[in-house]
Scaffold this motif. Structure first.
Motif, PDB file in Angstrom:
ATOM      1  N   CYS A 152       1.775  -6.150   9.165  1.00 56.67           N
ATOM      2  CA  CYS A 152       2.133  -5.040   8.283  1.00 56.67           C
ATOM      3  C   CYS A 152       3.196  -4.160   8.940  1.00 56.67           C
ATOM      4  CB  CYS A 152       0.912  -4.173   7.970  1.00 56.67           C
ATOM      5  SG  CYS A 152      -0.509  -5.068   7.279  1.00 56.67           S
ATOM      6  N   HIS A 153       3.983  -3.487   8.128  1.00 55.00           N
ATOM      7  CA  HIS A 153       4.939  -2.507   8.635  1.00 55.00           C
ATOM      8  C   HIS A 153       5.236  -1.490   7.539  1.00 55.00           C
ATOM      9  CE1 HIS A 153       8.361  -4.150   6.311  1.00 55.00           C
ATOM     10  NE2 HIS A 153       7.844  -5.348   6.574  1.00 55.00           N
ATOM     11  N   GLY A 158       3.594   7.493   2.791  1.00 52.09           N
ATOM     12  CA  GLY A 158       4.190   6.259   3.261  1.00 52.09           C
ATOM     13  C   GLY A 158       3.928   5.081   2.352  1.00 52.09           C
ATOM     14  N   VAL A 159       4.852   4.127   2.393  1.00 54.53           N
ATOM     15  CA  VAL A 159       4.695   2.841   1.715  1.00 54.53           C
ATOM     16  C   VAL A 159       4.697   1.767   2.789  1.00 54.53           C
ATOM     17  CG1 VAL A 159       5.688   1.221   0.072  1.00 54.53           C
ATOM     18  CG2 VAL A 159       5.828   3.677  -0.364  1.00 54.53           C
ATOM     19  N   ALA A 160       3.680   0.900   2.759  1.00 57.09           N
ATOM     20  CA  ALA A 160       3.562  -0.172   3.750  1.00 57.09           C
ATOM     21  C   ALA A 160       3.409  -1.507   3.042  1.00 57.09           C
ATOM     22  CB  ALA A 160       2.367   0.075   4.664  1.00 57.09           C
ATOM     23  N   ILE A 161       3.922  -2.545   3.669  1.00 57.97           N
ATOM     24  CA  ILE A 161       3.804  -3.893   3.131  1.00 57.97           C
ATOM     25  C   ILE A 161       3.162  -4.783   4.187  1.00 57.97           C
ATOM     26  CG2 ILE A 161       6.162  -4.476   3.853  1.00 57.97           C
ATOM     27  CD1 ILE A 161       6.319  -6.266   1.343  1.00 57.97           C
ATOM     28  N   CYS A 162       2.204  -5.593   3.768  1.00 58.13           N
ATOM     29  CA  CYS A 162       1.502  -6.507   4.669  1.00 58.13           C
ATOM     30  C   CYS A 162       1.852  -7.939   4.284  1.00 58.13           C
ATOM     31  CB  CYS A 162      -0.006  -6.291   4.599  1.00 58.13           C
ATOM     32  SG  CYS A 162      -0.551  -4.694   5.248  1.00 58.13           S
ATOM     33  N   HIS A 163       2.473  -8.653   5.209  1.00 58.59           N
ATOM     34  CA  HIS A 163       2.847 -10.048   4.985  1.00 58.59           C
ATOM     35  C   HIS A 163       1.663 -10.935   5.369  1.00 58.59           C
ATOM     36  CE1 HIS A 163       7.177  -9.011   4.566  1.00 58.59           C
ATOM     37  NE2 HIS A 163       6.838  -8.022   5.381  1.00 58.59           N
ATOM     38  N   TYR A 221       0.838  -1.200   0.000  1.00 64.78           N
ATOM     39  CA  TYR A 221       0.000   0.000   0.000  1.00 64.78           C
ATOM     40  C   TYR A 221       0.874   1.251   0.000  1.00 64.78           C
ATOM     41  CZ  TYR A 221      -3.726  -3.167   1.589  1.00 64.78           C
ATOM     42  OH  TYR A 221      -4.637  -4.191   1.707  1.00 64.78           O
ATOM     43  N   GLN A 222       0.356   2.309  -0.565  1.00 62.99           N
ATOM     44  CA  GLN A 222       0.935   3.627  -0.368  1.00 62.99           C
ATOM     45  C   GLN A 222      -0.176   4.544   0.121  1.00 62.99           C
ATOM     46  OE1 GLN A 222       2.839   4.743  -4.003  1.00 62.99           O
ATOM     47  NE2 GLN A 222       0.979   4.725  -5.252  1.00 62.99           N
TER      48      GLN A 222
END
Length: 621
Positions: A607-608, A576-581, A560-561
């Motif tokens: 996510c982080h 921000g750019v976030a990544i969800c594992h 996500y951004q």
């Protein structure tokens, strides 16, 4: 005529290239940065220009220097011009500190001091005080060596206050410090607080001293990684007193080694109070500690209390000692249980060696433990272990997991107010190397000796440990479903990302560090690839002399951004750019995400945010 025509064509070609590069902000077509721009345009099919944040990491070398250093690297002679190479290429290299024969026979007050070799300092000093305040504060690579400091002094006091705080790769060595001294005291207060990768070595410290007191108060607190080494500390001393108070509190993965500490000393008195409290994964090794001593008193109070896992090893501790007294009070009560190993503990000791354990944690192994003349009192075998499946909140967990560092995917919606962790990059600033130089340098643990020669790294020093640990992580076998590669050039990073995702790619990072350590409001959110489950290549920095990234393909993620807003004014402060594992089944149960969010591997997504200078490659929208 054909030769003239060829030269004319080449001139036209290079002129056109030069114009194209100048538009991109680089005037010389032969620099490493210009080559990266051309390489991006050739390999990336998304039509996007080279992102400025990515280009800023390219080598700053000019064309002449790049060619000259590449030639030196090919001839294995880069070390002959290492300072020039490090400065021109913007690398992380240790300063060269020469010997100093200053005697300093008067009291000295050192403030705002850095990179000093103290040789033969204060030898034979009668009384007096040397004070070190604001020494090497906020330095990137402070290197200080104390050799023969206060040797054979009488009643001399050394005071270290606020020594080496906020540093990166702090390298401090104390050799034969106060050896043979009579009386006096050495005080370390707020020593290397809030440092990144400290390497602190005490060798032959206070050896053969008589009645000298050493105190460590607030030593290496809130530090990240690194090692402390105490070898032959207080050896052969008479009545030495060593007091460790608040040692390594709230630090992350710090190793401490005590070898031949207070060995064959007389009436040694060592107190460890608040040692390793609230630490994350500490490792302490005690070898031949107080061995052969007479009437030693060793007290461990609140040792590794409330720490997260960790491991301590006691080998030949108080071995062959006479009438030693060792007390363990509130020892090793970890948040997630650690391990303790006692081998030949107090073996062959004389007199009645008293060892008392009160409120000692679990996972203890005792081998060849002295069975005669040793008393165990109040060994309660108490465990305060909390399993990762339990939800734990408050400041206790936040000692290791900053609020907002991990969050659930449901938080990624407009209007959510959430804490933003400190996303600032705390690693030293470095640049990539051009491939023309990188390809000529060794890169393997099996070639660590060659790397040490190139970067003039000392044996077992910070530079060697830093390089070895990064190389070992790069050589580690990938986990299930992982594809990984360490890259030291932008060309290599582009090659790896496109090999996994194809050429229609984009690379993203969080725009700036605004909002760090504050609450932020999530504004407009966009899911990359339409918010569908996708694959990403994440790249994270590793500590190395040049800029090195650990890149790995991350399957089953959503990226996500989002605009990040000030919760009070609703004004945009960041993007921000976030990544969800989505699949966490292979993660460790003690992973910080589960300490923070609760649950366990495979049960929740995590996510982080993408931190400063980290990045996420995805298929371009």
């Amino acid at each position: 005529m054909d030769k003239q025509l060829t030269l004319l064509c080449l001139f036209i070609l290079f002129s056109s290239l030069s114009v194209g590069i100048a538009v991109a902000g680089e005037t010389n077509p032969f620099t490493p940065k210009a080559f990266v721009i051309r390489y991006w345009d050739k390999e990336i099919r998304s039509g996007l220009p080279t992102p400025p944040f990515l280009l800023s990491k390219a080598s700053p070398l000019n064309a002449v220097d790049a060619a000259a250093f590449a030639k030196l690297a090919a001839g294995n002679s880069l070390s002959t011009r290492l300072p020039d190479f490090c400065a021109a290429a913007k690398l992380l290299c240790f300063p060269e500190v020469g010997a100093s024969l200053e005697k300093h026979d008067r009291d000295a007050k050192f403030a705002l001091y850095r990179d000093k070799n103290f040789t033969n300092y204060g030898t034979g000093r009668p009384g007096g005080v040397d004070s070190f305040k604001n020494y090497s504060s906020s330095e990137n690579i402070p290197v200080n060596d104390f050799r023969r400091y206060s040797r054979d002094s009488a009643g001399h006091k050394d005071s270290f206050s606020s020594y080496g705080p906020d540093g990166n790769l702090v390298e401090q060595s104390f050799h034969t410090y106060a050896a043979g001294a009579t009386g006096g005291a050495g005080e370390f207060k707020q020593y290397t607080d809030v440092t990144n990768v400290p390497n602190l070595q005490f060798t032959s410290y206070s050896d053969n001293s008589n009645g000298r007191t050493q105190s460590f108060s607030s030593y290496s607190e809130n530090s990240n990684s690194g090692d402390q080494s105490f070898s032959s500390y207080g050896k052969n001393g008479n009545g030495p007193t060593n007091d460790f108070t608040s040692y390594g509190t709230s630090s992350n993965t710090v190793g401490s080694g005590f070898s031949n500490y207070a060995e064959t000393s007389n009436a040694a008195n060592d107190t460890f109070k608040g040692y390793g409290v609230d630490m994350n994964d500490p490792t302490s090794t005690f070898t031949n500690y107080a061995a052969g001593g007479n009437g030693a008193s060793e007290t461990f109070s609140n040792y590794r209390d409330k720490a997260n896992v960790g491991a301590d090893s006691f080998t030949s501790y108080a071995k062959s000692s006479n009438a030693a007294k060792v007390g363990f009070n509130n020892y090793g009560k970890s948040f997630n249980q650690g391990t303790d190993t006692f081998t030949s503990y107090a073996k062959n000791s004389n007199g009645e060696t008293k060892v008392g354990f009160t409120s000692y944690g679990v996972n203890n192994t005792f081998k060849e433990y002295a069975k005669n003349g040793v008393s165990f009192a109040k060994y309660t075998n108490v465990s305060t272990t909390l399993t990762a499946s339990k939800t734990v909140s408050g400041s206790f967990v936040n000692k290791w997991v900053e609020p907002g560092k991990f969050f659930r995917e449901k938080m990624m919606k407009q209007g959510t107010v959430m804490p933003m962790p400190d996303i600032r990059d705390k690693m030293p600033e470095r640049s990539f190397l051009p491939r023309s130089i990188l390809s000529k340098l060794p890169f393997a643990t099996s070639k660590i000796s060659e790397l040490k020669q190139v970067f003039k790294a000392s044996d077992n020093g910070s530079m060697e440990k830093m390089m070895r640990e990064s190389l070992e992580e790069c050589e580690r076998a990938p986990s299930r479903g992982e594809t990984k590669r360490c890259v030291g050039s932008l060309e290599d990073m582009i090659d790896f990302a496109t090999s996994v995702l194809g050429r229609n790619v984009a690379v993203r990072t969080t725009q700036n560090v605004n909002g760090s350590k504050k609450n932020v409001m999530v504004g407009q959110v966009k899911g990359i690839n339409g918010g569908k489950v996708t694959q990403s290549v994440s790249c994270h920095q590793s500590l190395f002399p040049y800029l090195l990234y650990y890149c790995h393909a991350v399957p089953k993620v959503r990226v996500y951004q989002a605009d990040l807003l000030d919760p009070n004014t609703k004004s945009k402060i960041n993007h921000g750019v976030a990544i969800c594992h989505l699949d966490t089944s292979d993660w460790s149960p003690t992973h910080g995400a589960f300490l923070s969010l609760g649950s366990a591997p495979g049960r929740i997504e995590v996510c982080h945010w993408i931190f400063q200078n980290d990045m996420a490659w995805t298929i371009a929208d």
